[in-house]
Design an enzyme around this catalytic site. Sequence first.
Site, PDB file in Angstrom:
ATOM      1  N   CYS A 232      11.693 -11.259   1.853  1.00  0.00           N
ATOM      2  CA  CYS A 232      11.553 -12.222   0.781  1.00  0.00           C
ATOM      3  C   CYS A 232      12.796 -12.268  -0.086  1.00  0.00           C
ATOM      4  O   CYS A 232      13.026 -13.237  -0.790  1.00  0.00           O
ATOM      5  CB  CYS A 232      10.325 -11.873  -0.068  1.00  0.00           C
ATOM      6  SG  CYS A 232      10.300 -10.148  -0.592  1.00  0.00           S
TER       7      CYS A 232
ATOM      8  N   PHE B 248      -3.645  -7.913   8.140  1.00  0.00           N
ATOM      9  CA  PHE B 248      -4.718  -8.610   7.438  1.00  0.00           C
ATOM     10  C   PHE B 248      -5.785  -7.639   6.947  1.00  0.00           C
ATOM     11  O   PHE B 248      -6.992  -7.914   7.018  1.00  0.00           O
ATOM     12  CB  PHE B 248      -5.341  -9.687   8.322  1.00  0.00           C
ATOM     13  CG  PHE B 248      -4.439 -10.864   8.564  1.00  0.00           C
ATOM     14  CD1 PHE B 248      -4.085 -11.719   7.534  1.00  0.00           C
ATOM     15  CD2 PHE B 248      -3.935 -11.116   9.835  1.00  0.00           C
ATOM     16  CE1 PHE B 248      -3.240 -12.795   7.750  1.00  0.00           C
ATOM     17  CE2 PHE B 248      -3.093 -12.194  10.063  1.00  0.00           C
ATOM     18  CZ  PHE B 248      -2.749 -13.045   9.026  1.00  0.00           C
ATOM     19  N   ALA B 249      -5.346  -6.481   6.450  1.00  0.00           N
ATOM     20  CA  ALA B 249      -6.272  -5.432   6.013  1.00  0.00           C
ATOM     21  C   ALA B 249      -6.717  -5.714   4.587  1.00  0.00           C
ATOM     22  O   ALA B 249      -6.174  -5.158   3.624  1.00  0.00           O
ATOM     23  CB  ALA B 249      -5.619  -4.063   6.134  1.00  0.00           C
ATOM     24  N   ARG B 250      -7.672  -6.577   4.448  1.00  0.00           N
ATOM     25  CA  ARG B 250      -8.219  -6.909   3.131  1.00  0.00           C
ATOM     26  C   ARG B 250      -9.639  -7.413   3.311  1.00  0.00           C
ATOM     27  O   ARG B 250     -10.013  -7.871   4.386  1.00  0.00           O
ATOM     28  CB  ARG B 250      -7.350  -7.955   2.438  1.00  0.00           C
ATOM     29  CG  ARG B 250      -7.101  -9.216   3.237  1.00  0.00           C
ATOM     30  CD  ARG B 250      -6.227 -10.185   2.448  1.00  0.00           C
ATOM     31  NE  ARG B 250      -6.056 -11.458   3.109  1.00  0.00           N
ATOM     32  CZ  ARG B 250      -4.964 -11.824   3.760  1.00  0.00           C
ATOM     33  NH1 ARG B 250      -3.957 -10.973   3.871  1.00  0.00           N
ATOM     34  NH2 ARG B 250      -4.871 -13.026   4.309  1.00  0.00           N
ATOM     35  N   GLY B 251     -10.403  -7.314   2.238  1.00  0.00           N
ATOM     36  CA  GLY B 251     -11.797  -7.723   2.338  1.00  0.00           C
ATOM     37  C   GLY B 251     -12.560  -6.774   3.244  1.00  0.00           C
ATOM     38  O   GLY B 251     -12.497  -5.552   3.081  1.00  0.00           O
ATOM     39  N   GLU B 252     -13.248  -7.326   4.230  1.00  0.00           N
ATOM     40  CA  GLU B 252     -14.094  -6.509   5.103  1.00  0.00           C
ATOM     41  C   GLU B 252     -13.664  -6.558   6.558  1.00  0.00           C
ATOM     42  O   GLU B 252     -14.413  -6.137   7.444  1.00  0.00           O
ATOM     43  CB  GLU B 252     -15.549  -6.979   4.977  1.00  0.00           C
ATOM     44  CG  GLU B 252     -16.115  -6.796   3.570  1.00  0.00           C
ATOM     45  CD  GLU B 252     -17.570  -7.205   3.470  1.00  0.00           C
ATOM     46  OE1 GLU B 252     -18.119  -7.713   4.466  1.00  0.00           O
ATOM     47  OE2 GLU B 252     -18.154  -7.016   2.383  1.00  0.00           O
TER      48      GLU B 252
END
Length: 262
Positions: free
Chosen positions: A107, A244-248
Site C-alpha cells: 500500500c 479472509f480470517a474474519r467473522g466465522e
Amino acid sequence: MDQFIKQIPITRLHKDGTQEQVEDCVIREQRIALYLNGRKLLSSMSLPQDQDAYAVGFLMSEGVIESIRDVQSVEIAQDGLSVYIHARINEQNIENLFHEKTLTSGCCVGVSANFEGKIVEKFISTRIQLPIQRLWALIEDFAQPTHLFESTGCVHKAMLALPDGRKLISQDVGRHNAIDKVVGKARLQHIDTSESILIVSGRLSMEMVIKAAMHDIAIVISRSATTELGIKSAQLLGITLVGFARGEVCNIYTHPQRILHA
C-alpha cells in the site's frame, strides 16, 4: 500514541447533499532513513515507532543480516527519523538491493530485491500445529481495534503469537513495514520465530509470504485476501496460508494439515 495523529479540518459530505465542517484524524507518517555500517542504505515512509525493530526486521527479511548475533549495535537518532545499525552483513544480498529490484504490491509501494536465489530452495518442515480453537481465538484477538486504527483507519497491524502465549504487535502505514517491525521485535529479544504464528491485516502477496519464510514462520493468517503468487509461494515454501480470517469463516489455501480439528 497521539504524537502519530494529526487533526485537520475537512468538509464531510453526506449522501443527501448536506455538508458539515468537522475535524478528522490522520496518521503522521515520516521518512525514516536507515544507515548500515556508516552508509545510508535507504529511506522508507513509515510510522516513527519501533524504528529499530523495523530496521532489523527488514534487513533480516532481505537476508542482508543472517542472524541477530551479527548485529553489533542499533541506535535511533534523537529525532526518531534515522536508524544506525552496525552489523556483519551478507555482501551479495546487500548488492542485490542496488541491482534489479522488485516493486512490491504494498500500500506504500516498497522495494525488495532478494526474492530469488536461496529462498526458492527453502522448505519449512516444522511440526508446529494449530488447534482450531486457538485459530479462532487468535483471529478474535487480532480483530480488536487499536487506538491508532480507531482514530485514523490508516494503519496495518501485524501480530506474532509466541508458543508461550505472549503476543508481539506492531503497526505501520505499510503492511510490509508492520511485518518487518513485529519480526524485528522478536529478533531483538532473541526469540525463535520458527514456532510462532503470524497474523496480519494486509493481503498476502508473494513478498509477504517470503518475509514469513525468511523468519521460518510456518503459519500465516490474514484478515484479507491472498494472491495467486502468494498461494504458489506458500505451497513451495511449506507455509500454511490462511486468508479472509474474519467473522466465522476463513480460507485455508495451503498445507492445511497444520490446522487441527477437534
